[in-house]
Design an enzyme around this catalytic site. Structure first.
Site, PDB file in Angstrom:
ATOM      1  N   ASN A  75     -51.520  49.649 128.396  1.00 53.65           N
ATOM      2  CA  ASN A  75     -50.259  50.393 128.307  1.00 53.65           C
ATOM      3  C   ASN A  75     -50.559  51.854 128.031  1.00 53.65           C
ATOM      4  O   ASN A  75     -51.549  52.187 127.373  1.00 53.65           O
ATOM      5  CB  ASN A  75     -49.380  49.834 127.186  1.00 53.65           C
ATOM      6  CG  ASN A  75     -48.040  50.543 127.094  1.00 53.65           C
ATOM      7  OD1 ASN A  75     -47.345  50.727 128.096  1.00 53.65           O
ATOM      8  ND2 ASN A  75     -47.657  50.959 125.894  1.00 53.65           N
TER       9      ASN A  75
ATOM     10  N   ASP B 140     -46.931  48.665 120.520  1.00 54.65           N
ATOM     11  CA  ASP B 140     -47.649  49.938 120.551  1.00 54.65           C
ATOM     12  C   ASP B 140     -48.761  49.973 119.500  1.00 54.65           C
ATOM     13  O   ASP B 140     -49.131  51.049 119.007  1.00 54.65           O
ATOM     14  CB  ASP B 140     -46.691  51.127 120.328  1.00 54.65           C
ATOM     15  CG  ASP B 140     -45.674  51.263 121.447  1.00 54.65           C
ATOM     16  OD1 ASP B 140     -45.978  50.871 122.588  1.00 54.65           O
ATOM     17  OD2 ASP B 140     -44.557  51.755 121.169  1.00 54.65           O
TER      18      ASP B 140
ATOM     19  N   HIS C  59     -48.680  55.275 126.344  1.00 56.44           N
ATOM     20  CA  HIS C  59     -47.570  55.582 125.431  1.00 56.44           C
ATOM     21  C   HIS C  59     -47.534  57.083 125.191  1.00 56.44           C
ATOM     22  O   HIS C  59     -48.578  57.711 124.946  1.00 56.44           O
ATOM     23  CB  HIS C  59     -47.756  54.839 124.109  1.00 56.44           C
ATOM     24  CG  HIS C  59     -46.626  55.043 123.152  1.00 56.44           C
ATOM     25  ND1 HIS C  59     -45.395  54.441 123.304  1.00 56.44           N
ATOM     26  CD2 HIS C  59     -46.530  55.813 122.033  1.00 56.44           C
ATOM     27  CE1 HIS C  59     -44.595  54.815 122.319  1.00 56.44           C
ATOM     28  NE2 HIS C  59     -45.265  55.648 121.541  1.00 56.44           N
TER      29      HIS C  59
ATOM     30  N   SER D 195     -51.384  58.237 124.677  1.00 57.49           N
ATOM     31  CA  SER D 195     -52.414  57.263 124.304  1.00 57.49           C
ATOM     32  C   SER D 195     -52.415  56.107 125.290  1.00 57.49           C
ATOM     33  O   SER D 195     -51.358  55.683 125.767  1.00 57.49           O
ATOM     34  CB  SER D 195     -52.142  56.693 122.899  1.00 57.49           C
ATOM     35  OG  SER D 195     -52.011  57.705 121.928  1.00 57.49           O
TER      36      SER D 195
END
Length: 213
Positions: A108, A146, A110, A137
């Site tokens: 992912n 997260d 972010h 990030s």
């Protein structure tokens, strides 16, 4: 055999486009084999169609539970045999069912310097908190929102004239550079998640990840 990517989106797909462009430019030795969206008629699907990539739309509102939706995603994704599943502006909280199924293969991006500003509205929160540094990030996804192990960050300075929109624009430029770089590490089999943490070239990365300056 080319590294196989499945990209999950919910919107315009600018990070998807950066990945497509990097592949076409020979900077990313991978193939995006599927783009999956939880929303119909978003710009990212048009980008996928223009690049000749298969697409699937699964409207999460049509499912009775998060787990049922995530199982439908798994059923759609698995036939494409992904080496990495890429969250690129995918605005859904994933269930443990999905996260465990793709453990070690799920990334992912972010828009903050995690662990600061998890969740939404990160640029406005950075300004409200008086942060002097902001950025993006990339991390492996775990069941903690997260909160998975960091792979890489791209920091930028916050200026006195910045607004949430100017920060968003500059952070997005960083995202478009950082995601293809990290995915190339995956394609080259240099990056993995182990019991020892995140390894790059067989060596543990620092807790804050690789810093892309």
């Amino acid at each position: 055999m080319s590294h196989r990517l499945v990209v999950l989106i919910s919107g315009s797909g600018t990070n998807l486009q950066a990945i497509i462009d990097a592949c076409q430019a020979g900077q990313l030795d991978a193939e995006t084999v599927l783009v999956l969206s939880n929303r119909p008629d978003v710009g990212g699907l048009d980008r996928a169609h223009q690049a000749g990539i298969d697409t699937v739309t699964l409207d999460h509102r049509q499912f009775d539970s998060r787990e049922a939706f995530d199982q439908a995603m798994i059923d759609a994704i698995d036939p494409y045999r992904p080496d990495t599943v890429v969250l690129a502006g995918f605005m859904r909280i994933l269930s443990p069912l999905f996260v465990r199924h793709y453990a070690g293969r799920l990334l992912n991006i972010h828009p903050s310097l995690l662990p600061r500003h998890r969740g939404l509205h990160t640029h406005q929160r950075a300004l409200e908190d008086g942060d002097t540094e902001h950025g993006c990030s990339i991390h492996f996804v775990t069941e903690e929102l997260d909160g998975g192990p960091l792979i890489a960050q791209a920091p930028i300075a916050v200026t006195a004239n910045d607004t949430a929109q100017t920060l968003s624009n500059r952070v997005q430029q960083c995202e478009h550079q950082l995601y293809p770089l990290v995915l190339q590490w995956r394609a080259q089999q240099r990056l993995s998640l182990t019991d020892e943490g995140v390894l790059l070239d067989g060596k543990p990365l620092p807790k804050q990840g690789y810093q892309h300056l």
